[in-house]
Design a protein around this motif. Structure first.
Motif, short mmCIF file in Angstrom:
data_model
loop_
_atom_site.label_atom_id
_atom_site.label_comp_id
_atom_site.label_asym_id
_atom_site.label_seq_id
_atom_site.Cartn_x
_atom_site.Cartn_y
_atom_site.Cartn_z
N LEU A 148 53.10 40.08 44.23
CA LEU A 148 52.41 39.78 45.48
C LEU A 148 53.41 39.64 46.63
O LEU A 148 53.19 40.18 47.72
N ALA A 149 54.51 38.93 46.37
CA ALA A 149 55.53 38.76 47.41
C ALA A 149 56.18 40.08 47.76
O ALA A 149 56.39 40.40 48.95
N ALA A 150 56.49 40.90 46.75
CA ALA A 150 57.13 42.19 47.01
C ALA A 150 56.19 43.13 47.74
O ALA A 150 56.59 43.83 48.67
N GLY A 151 54.92 43.15 47.34
CA GLY A 151 53.97 44.02 48.02
C GLY A 151 53.76 43.62 49.46
O GLY A 151 53.63 44.47 50.35
N TRP A 152 53.71 42.32 49.70
CA TRP A 152 53.54 41.82 51.07
C TRP A 152 54.77 42.13 51.91
O TRP A 152 54.68 42.56 53.06
N SER A 192 49.96 35.12 30.12
CA SER A 192 50.97 34.11 29.84
C SER A 192 51.61 33.63 31.13
O SER A 192 51.34 34.16 32.22
N ARG A 193 52.48 32.64 31.02
CA ARG A 193 53.21 32.17 32.19
C ARG A 193 54.08 33.27 32.79
O ARG A 193 54.24 33.36 34.00
N GLU A 194 54.65 34.08 31.90
CA GLU A 194 55.46 35.20 32.39
C GLU A 194 54.63 36.18 33.20
O GLU A 194 55.08 36.73 34.21
N ASP A 195 53.40 36.43 32.75
CA ASP A 195 52.51 37.34 33.49
C ASP A 195 52.12 36.74 34.84
O ASP A 195 52.04 37.46 35.84
N MET A 196 51.88 35.44 34.87
CA MET A 196 51.59 34.78 36.14
C MET A 196 52.78 34.86 37.09
O MET A 196 52.62 35.14 38.29
N HIS A 197 53.96 34.64 36.56
CA HIS A 197 55.18 34.71 37.37
C HIS A 197 55.37 36.12 37.92
O HIS A 197 55.71 36.31 39.10
N ALA A 198 55.14 37.12 37.07
CA ALA A 198 55.28 38.51 37.51
C ALA A 198 54.27 38.84 38.60
O ALA A 198 54.57 39.60 39.53
N ALA A 199 53.07 38.27 38.51
CA ALA A 199 52.06 38.52 39.53
C ALA A 199 52.48 37.93 40.87
O ALA A 199 52.29 38.56 41.92
N PHE A 200 53.06 36.74 40.86
CA PHE A 200 53.55 36.13 42.10
C PHE A 200 54.65 36.97 42.73
O PHE A 200 54.68 37.19 43.95
N ILE A 201 55.56 37.46 41.89
CA ILE A 201 56.63 38.31 42.39
C ILE A 201 56.06 39.60 42.97
O ILE A 201 56.48 40.07 44.03
N ARG A 245 50.32 47.51 45.54
CA ARG A 245 51.03 46.57 44.67
C ARG A 245 50.58 45.14 44.96
O ARG A 245 50.40 44.33 44.03
N ALA A 246 50.38 44.82 46.23
CA ALA A 246 49.93 43.48 46.59
C ALA A 246 48.51 43.21 46.07
O ALA A 246 48.21 42.12 45.56
N VAL A 247 47.64 44.21 46.18
CA VAL A 247 46.26 44.05 45.70
C VAL A 247 46.26 43.88 44.17
O VAL A 247 45.53 43.03 43.63
N GLU A 248 47.07 44.67 43.48
CA GLU A 248 47.15 44.54 42.02
C GLU A 248 47.61 43.14 41.63
O GLU A 248 47.05 42.52 40.70
N ALA A 249 48.62 42.61 42.33
CA ALA A 249 49.13 41.27 42.02
C ALA A 249 48.09 40.20 42.32
O ALA A 249 47.91 39.26 41.54
N ALA A 250 47.39 40.33 43.44
CA ALA A 250 46.34 39.36 43.79
C ALA A 250 45.23 39.39 42.75
O ALA A 250 44.70 38.33 42.35
#
Length: 329
Positions: A274-278, A263-272, A285-290
């Motif tokens: 990725l930013a937090a892991g980076w 969902s859009r919420e899942d996409m938003h959580a993935a962006f967050i 965490r970054a690899v999981e988000a990517a």
């Protein structure tokens, strides 16, 4: 052929480019507590066409206490290879596995006992992942689930969320499988394409036909995870393949919402994530988000492609067309 010559279980394994593991698997099958007279092995050569057949050579000079047959399937793909073996199998039950799996001695007996005691269509065993050099400590649970199931019940349970079966450790009734249809060849690995979900779709489709699948945690087997399978490149490719295959699953089965997460919420959580892991140098965490971003994008892209081809999902094919609903994501 007399009835006494018909095996109870046919172990089907499809091999492509991993010839060296076939003999190890057959040696492990020779140590099974299930009597050798009740089993056979069907090895499907799914390697590239050519005059040299290393799989046949590896099997041909062995001496095992059960019949071993080698078949050739020219159509590339894990599902195509397994389907070839299932069609040629002679046993009442078929056990599918992979060349690099190491089953415990009581593996087959535990599967057979469970399917006969519980009178179900299929039984999946527990598959433990073996990581190189303790790499498991650096991976999140979501990344480890890319290699196979992580959560297992303590006792027999139906294969329903949050539990699922793995295609390298599954026993089922052959005739019932032939009746409902075998593995979909547009799912699963095919050459370098990292598809999956062929086993999940197979079990879910059987359930829609009224056939249950059980998990027997005492049917143990180990599955190695190789170092290249712990890299960013691997997880991105796996995410794309998984997203595409989940979208394709909608064409034949009702997919568990928890298995979609697109969902859009899942996409938003993935962006967050990725930013937090980076930001905090949390590589896992970054690899999981990517990987999630790749998976979600591939899922929606494939859904759109299928829609353009006029291939409607099973959830919508049973009712009049209506406006797209966010419940589908």
């Amino acid at each position: 052929m007399s009835d006494s010559d018909v095996p109870l279980v046919s172990v089907v394994v499809s091999a492509r480019g991993n010839t060296q593991n076939i003999r190890s698997l057959l040696n492990a099958l020779a140590k099974q507590t299930l009597p050798a007279g009740q089993m056979e092995a069907v090895v499907v050569d799914n390697d590239l066409p050519g005059p040299v057949r290393p799989i046949a050579d590896a099997v041909g000079d062995g001496d095992w206490p059960f019949p071993v047959r080698v078949l050739y399937e020219p159509t590339p793909g894990l599902s195509a290879g397994r389907n070839r073996g299932i069609c040629a199998a002679r046993g009442q039950y078929v056990a599918i596995t992979d060349p690099d799996i190491t089953p415990d001695p009581g593996w087959l007996q535990a599967l057979v006992t469970a399917i006969e005691e519980e009178t179900v269509f299929a039984v999946g065993g527990r598959t433990d992942l073996e990581y190189p050099g303790g790499q498991v400590t650096t991976l999140t649970k979501a990344l480890r689930e890319c290699h196979g199931a992580v959560d297992w019940p303590e006792r027999r349970e139906f294969a329903e969320w949050p539990y699922w079966v793995t295609g390298c450790n599954l026993l089922f009734e052959r005739q019932t499988a032939l009746d409902i249809g075998l593995f979909r060849t547009d799912l699963g690995r095919r050459g370098r394409w990292m598809g999956d979900c062929e086993d999940l779709e197979f079990v879910d489709r059987a359930r829609q036909h009224g056939h249950q699948t059980l998990i027997e945690p005492t049917a143990l087997a180990s599955h190695p995870v190789y170092r290249p399978e712990t890299t960013l490149r691997y997880f991105l490719r796996q995410g794309v393949g998984h997203g595409v295959c989940v979208a394709r699953m909608h064409l034949s089965v009702m997919v568990e919402p928890a298995a979609i997460q697109a969902s859009r919420e899942d996409m938003h959580a993935a962006f967050i994530g990725l930013a937090a892991g980076w930001t905090f140098l949390d590589r896992s965490r970054a690899v999981e988000a990517a990987r999630d971003l790749a998976r979600i994008s591939a899922y929606h892209f494939e859904r759109g492609r299928l829609r353009l081809l006029g291939r409607r999902p099973i959830a919508l094919a049973q009712q009049p067309p209506k406006k797209e609903s966010p419940a589908w994501t």
